[in-house]
Write an enzyme that holds these catalytic residues in place. Sequence first.
Site, PDB file in Angstrom:
ATOM      1  CE  LYS A 168      -0.056  -4.519   3.142  1.00  0.00           C
ATOM      2  NZ  LYS A 168      -0.681  -5.997   2.662  1.00  0.00           N
ATOM      3  CB  THR A 217      -0.829   0.031   1.234  1.00  0.00           C
ATOM      4  OG1 THR A 217      -1.566   1.234   1.429  1.00  0.00           O
ATOM      5  CG2 THR A 217       0.063  -0.420   2.468  1.00  0.00           C
ATOM      6  CG  ASP A 218      -1.148   5.007  -0.969  1.00  0.00           C
ATOM      7  OD1 ASP A 218      -1.579   4.306  -0.183  1.00  0.00           O
ATOM      8  OD2 ASP A 218      -1.641   6.043  -1.238  1.00  0.00           O
ATOM      9  CD  GLU A 219      -3.270   3.424   4.234  1.00  0.00           C
ATOM     10  OE1 GLU A 219      -3.231   3.499   5.659  1.00  0.00           O
ATOM     11  OE2 GLU A 219      -4.346   3.048   3.994  1.00  0.00           O
ATOM     12  CE1 TYR A 267      -3.120  -2.387   6.032  1.00  0.00           C
ATOM     13  CE2 TYR A 267      -2.982  -0.142   5.435  1.00  0.00           C
ATOM     14  CZ  TYR A 267      -3.110  -1.584   5.012  1.00  0.00           C
ATOM     15  OH  TYR A 267      -3.251  -1.824   3.795  1.00  0.00           O
TER      16      TYR A 267
HETATM   17  P1  NAD Z   1     -10.039  -7.100   3.205  1.00  0.00           P
HETATM   18  O1  NAD Z   1      -9.819  -6.518   4.581  1.00  0.00           O
HETATM   19  O2  NAD Z   1     -11.128  -6.612   2.325  1.00  0.00           O
HETATM   20  O3  NAD Z   1      -9.757  -8.344   2.695  1.00  0.00           O
HETATM   21  C1  NAD Z   1      -8.479  -8.977   3.410  1.00  0.00           C
HETATM   22  C2  NAD Z   1      -9.024 -10.766   3.219  1.00  0.00           C
HETATM   23  O4  NAD Z   1      -7.884 -11.499   3.978  1.00  0.00           O
HETATM   24  C3  NAD Z   1     -10.289 -11.132   3.999  1.00  0.00           C
HETATM   25  O5  NAD Z   1     -10.953 -12.002   3.061  1.00  0.00           O
HETATM   26  C4  NAD Z   1      -9.664 -11.682   4.947  1.00  0.00           C
HETATM   27  O6  NAD Z   1     -10.481 -12.980   5.613  1.00  0.00           O
HETATM   28  C5  NAD Z   1      -8.483 -12.317   4.757  1.00  0.00           C
HETATM   29  N1  NAD Z   1      -7.570 -12.690   5.891  1.00  0.00           N
HETATM   30  C6  NAD Z   1      -7.207 -11.983   6.869  1.00  0.00           C
HETATM   31  N2  NAD Z   1      -6.184 -12.668   7.737  1.00  0.00           N
HETATM   32  C7  NAD Z   1      -5.799 -13.759   7.219  1.00  0.00           C
HETATM   33  C8  NAD Z   1      -5.040 -14.801   7.484  1.00  0.00           C
HETATM   34  N3  NAD Z   1      -4.244 -14.532   8.446  1.00  0.00           N
HETATM   35  N4  NAD Z   1      -5.013 -15.761   6.519  1.00  0.00           N
HETATM   36  C9  NAD Z   1      -5.874 -15.952   5.457  1.00  0.00           C
HETATM   37  N5  NAD Z   1      -6.738 -15.000   5.011  1.00  0.00           N
HETATM   38  C10 NAD Z   1      -6.727 -13.812   5.974  1.00  0.00           C
HETATM   39  O7  NAD Z   1      -8.718  -6.269   2.348  1.00  0.00           O
HETATM   40  P2  NAD Z   1      -8.634  -5.627   1.022  1.00  0.00           P
HETATM   41  O8  NAD Z   1      -9.056  -4.194   1.010  1.00  0.00           O
HETATM   42  O9  NAD Z   1      -9.170  -6.425   0.030  1.00  0.00           O
HETATM   43  O10 NAD Z   1      -7.079  -5.305   0.770  1.00  0.00           O
HETATM   44  C11 NAD Z   1      -6.453  -6.497   0.225  1.00  0.00           C
HETATM   45  C12 NAD Z   1      -4.839  -6.308   0.393  1.00  0.00           C
HETATM   46  O11 NAD Z   1      -4.463  -5.033  -0.341  1.00  0.00           O
HETATM   47  C13 NAD Z   1      -4.279  -6.114   1.587  1.00  0.00           C
HETATM   48  O12 NAD Z   1      -3.014  -6.517   1.704  1.00  0.00           O
HETATM   49  C14 NAD Z   1      -4.178  -4.672   1.729  1.00  0.00           C
HETATM   50  O13 NAD Z   1      -3.029  -4.050   2.715  1.00  0.00           O
HETATM   51  C15 NAD Z   1      -3.738  -4.051   0.272  1.00  0.00           C
HETATM   52  N6  NAD Z   1      -4.137  -2.615  -0.077  1.00  0.00           N
HETATM   53  C16 NAD Z   1      -5.394  -2.521   0.048  1.00  0.00           C
HETATM   54  C17 NAD Z   1      -5.925  -1.296  -0.285  1.00  0.00           C
HETATM   55  C18 NAD Z   1      -7.399  -0.661  -0.026  1.00  0.00           C
HETATM   56  O14 NAD Z   1      -7.623   0.441  -0.488  1.00  0.00           O
HETATM   57  N7  NAD Z   1      -8.336  -1.631   0.401  1.00  0.00           N
HETATM   58  C19 NAD Z   1      -5.119  -0.311  -0.775  1.00  0.00           C
HETATM   59  C20 NAD Z   1      -3.669  -0.651  -1.134  1.00  0.00           C
HETATM   60  C21 NAD Z   1      -3.482  -1.960  -0.756  1.00  0.00           C
END
Ligand code: NAD
Length: 317
Positions: free
Chosen positions: A155, A125-127, A151
Amino acid sequence: MNKHLLVTGGAGFIGANFISYILSNSNYSITNIDSLTYAGNYKNMEPFQKSNRYRFIKCDISNENKLKAAFDQEYEAIINFAAESHVDRSIIDATPFITTNIKGTFNLLQAVLSGKSKKMIQISTDEVYGSLQPSDPPFIEESPLAPNNPYSASKAGADLLVRSFFKTHQLPLVITRCGNNYGPMQHAEKFIPKTIQNALQDKSIPLYGDGLNIRDWIYVIDHCRAIHMVLEKGTAGEIYNIGGSGEKTNREVIESILNKIGKSIDLVKKIEDRKGHDRRYAIDFTKISQELGWKPSVSFEEGIQKTIDWYKQFERR
Ligand code: NAD
């Protein structure tokens, strides 16, 4: 035989969109492992669960013994979406963030090291870059890591583990760092789904502080397309920033949603600011554009309308 991907976290927001995208736009088969935390949703997997190129294994990436069950074959690549992803929760209790985001990523790297997957893409993430001042240039891949909440720190820690496994073991590992995603299937605790669902139900819409924090929004399918390109053409050891050219204040996002739904700004209720709230994120995605030929294709206006239309049809909790 089709090449096979191991996708983690595919019951969550971006992971589920990515699986749908890949099944429709490639020949890959997919194994999805997800521990189904509160953020994982069976409904997100409905569109593809009957595909004969897909299987689901309920599994926690932080549990190395259980994880072995998923490695019954060699994968073309691991795409690691699984994470604890909500900043507010990390402020209340960071424990699961350390376990999943750091230990879980470490377990997957160990699997690559032992030859269970040809490569791995770490979805970051950009964060991890921290916060920008209004006049600062956008984050580039060389911007220093300066996470400001548990968080983003977890990451960043995972990113550093990935870097170390690349440098030490020359493993084919790539990191992507994307801005804030929006689109179908996001959990209701997040800013845009909460705003849309509350507006649709005439409930008050919480707005942190002065509402002038800026995020660089990207439609989730543009992010999925970028990951697909990184999978096909990315260079091992590299980091790719992914952005949507979508800088907006939180207030502007809410105004846009209320306008489109036809509800009053009076629904907005200011609340105490988040602790350590990053002021601004902005992403320079020149590298992925020039090297892999990717650029965002969905404008905020178009993407937010699609997102509203989706939430009108499918509620998310
Ligand atoms: P989300 O919270 O919607 O989904 C996360 C998923 O991971 C869920 O289905 C959860 O059940 C599963 N999970 C959590 N812990 C787990 C574990 N120990 N083992 C197996 N599965 C597990 O998250 P998201 O928004 O879809 O983000 C997905 C990825 O993208 C993350 O790594 C996040 O850091 C990254 N990201 C998200 C954004 C955003 O805006 N949402 C932006 C940049 C990067």
